[in-house]
Design a protein around this motif. Sequence first.
Motif, mmCIF file in Angstrom:
data_model
loop_
_atom_site.group_PDB
_atom_site.id
_atom_site.type_symbol
_atom_site.label_atom_id
_atom_site.label_comp_id
_atom_site.label_asym_id
_atom_site.label_seq_id
_atom_site.Cartn_x
_atom_site.Cartn_y
_atom_site.Cartn_z
ATOM 1 N N ALA A 99 51.281 76.520 9.443
ATOM 2 C CA ALA A 99 50.679 75.722 10.517
ATOM 3 C C ALA A 99 51.181 74.283 10.428
ATOM 4 O O ALA A 99 50.934 73.587 9.447
ATOM 5 C CB ALA A 99 49.161 75.761 10.409
ATOM 6 N N GLU B 91 51.798 70.418 12.368
ATOM 7 C CA GLU B 91 51.351 69.489 13.401
ATOM 8 C C GLU B 91 52.419 68.414 13.578
ATOM 9 O O GLU B 91 52.889 67.821 12.603
ATOM 10 C CB GLU B 91 50.014 68.850 13.010
ATOM 11 C CG GLU B 91 48.886 69.860 12.935
ATOM 12 C CD GLU B 91 47.554 69.230 12.593
ATOM 13 O OE1 GLU B 91 47.542 68.016 12.254
ATOM 14 O OE2 GLU B 91 46.529 69.923 12.660
ATOM 15 N N LYS C 28 51.312 65.473 21.255
ATOM 16 C CA LYS C 28 51.001 66.176 20.015
ATOM 17 C C LYS C 28 51.107 67.687 20.229
ATOM 18 O O LYS C 28 50.617 68.215 21.220
ATOM 19 C CB LYS C 28 49.586 65.835 19.541
ATOM 20 C CG LYS C 28 49.426 64.416 18.998
ATOM 21 C CD LYS C 28 48.001 64.219 18.468
ATOM 22 C CE LYS C 28 47.844 62.823 17.891
ATOM 23 N NZ LYS C 28 46.459 62.610 17.366
ATOM 24 N N ALA D 249 50.814 71.503 18.099
ATOM 25 C CA ALA D 249 50.536 72.319 16.915
ATOM 26 C C ALA D 249 51.417 73.563 16.993
ATOM 27 O O ALA D 249 51.416 74.263 18.003
ATOM 28 C CB ALA D 249 49.072 72.714 16.863
ATOM 29 N N ASN E 21 52.495 77.120 15.114
ATOM 30 C CA ASN E 21 52.217 78.148 14.097
ATOM 31 C C ASN E 21 53.400 79.098 14.022
ATOM 32 O O ASN E 21 53.667 79.842 14.972
ATOM 33 C CB ASN E 21 50.951 78.929 14.450
ATOM 34 C CG ASN E 21 49.692 78.246 13.968
ATOM 35 O OD1 ASN E 21 49.711 77.062 13.660
ATOM 36 N ND2 ASN E 21 48.600 78.985 13.912
ATOM 37 N N LYS F 173 50.629 75.128 20.614
ATOM 38 C CA LYS F 173 49.459 74.694 21.374
ATOM 39 C C LYS F 173 49.568 73.193 21.612
ATOM 40 O O LYS F 173 49.661 72.423 20.656
ATOM 41 C CB LYS F 173 48.186 75.031 20.596
ATOM 42 C CG LYS F 173 46.909 74.792 21.369
ATOM 43 C CD LYS F 173 45.707 75.211 20.543
ATOM 44 C CE LYS F 173 44.404 74.988 21.306
ATOM 45 N NZ LYS F 173 43.217 75.407 20.516
ATOM 46 N N PHE G 202 58.052 66.846 12.871
ATOM 47 C CA PHE G 202 56.897 67.111 12.004
ATOM 48 C C PHE G 202 56.824 66.150 10.818
ATOM 49 O O PHE G 202 55.747 65.915 10.277
ATOM 50 C CB PHE G 202 56.946 68.554 11.503
ATOM 51 C CG PHE G 202 57.028 69.560 12.608
ATOM 52 C CD1 PHE G 202 55.910 69.869 13.372
ATOM 53 C CD2 PHE G 202 58.230 70.177 12.925
ATOM 54 C CE1 PHE G 202 55.984 70.788 14.405
ATOM 55 C CE2 PHE G 202 58.318 71.096 13.951
ATOM 56 C CZ PHE G 202 57.194 71.402 14.705
#
Length: 352
Positions: free
Chosen positions: A65, A67, A84, A86, A88, A103, A116
Amino acid sequence: MKISEFNYHLPDDCIALRPVSPRSQSKMLVYRQQELTDSKINHIDQFFNAGDRLIVNNTKVIPAALEGLRKPRTQNGQSVRAVKIALNLDRQISPHQWLAMAKPMRRLKSGDCLVFSADLQCKVEQVQGRFCKVKFNLAGDKFFLELAAIGLSPLPPYIASKRKVDAQDKKDYQTVFARKSGAVAAPTASLHFDEGILNKLDSKGVDISEVTLHVGSGTFLPITDDNITRHQMHSEWGEVSAATVAEIVATKRNGGKIIAVGTTSLRLIETVARRSPLEAWSGLTDLFIQPGFEFRIVDALVTNFHLPKSSLLVLVSAFVGHNSMHKIYQHALNQGYRFLSYGDSSLLFRER
């Protein structure tokens, strides 16, 4: 069959947000010859005989994961600000390329650059449905070292939506068998095992063989079509060695039972069983096990309690029978068993 036939009411307070400590004290519901027995996972050796064999998944969960930020870009002649994101990770395609879920996915398009850290970034190569294909600037050991430094454990959404992921999850969400990096979700049935349980099994004469199935984030995707026969399973990479195949064949020949620890091990072994002759194999499997499936190898299954309307619950129904599945789950709810990834366990014997 319709997916509504695989529904049940799961109260929020039945979902385990943390594992029992120690994990070997987890409850275990045993289903054998249409009878239910309440037990604990550290008594699992009592239900096997010398010469039986457990098949375990040795995949290792990576901190998948991430961000980061989507770099600013120009769209229709206008500057679009950074956003921003996210990300995975789901499955590695090549040394630099991965399938991933993002997401918000709607904010991504081909050509976008995601940053990242000072050392890790990727380019979005394709966006299609629930997944996107990305290419990282790092590969191999450099990639995994950076991932270990900045990535988080990819907890299931039904846990991550209720609390923050923390450092304890990196330990709790890894099995005692974990050796080969590549999974983005844990084979949760194995989370209950520790050295004490393994020593008991060894003393009983129960053997253990390893397979590898790198569990993908697609394992959490719901069945969206009301007709389950139209459901398309996500693909996951797996490998069964020649040594494991030989051990399975010898166990069956000598009258021993094959016990799959987890639905991942079961799906992989039954994938290989579809090949003739039975031999070592590696590749992608999207085997969807549903009622009517012919099990060729696995005699018993160790597994947690799964989400309503999920492919994993459909698999359990196929393994023990539809009415028995509902009986097992109702008993677990009535007796206060803890559900899902960090929850309690069950040991299910298939009637021959």
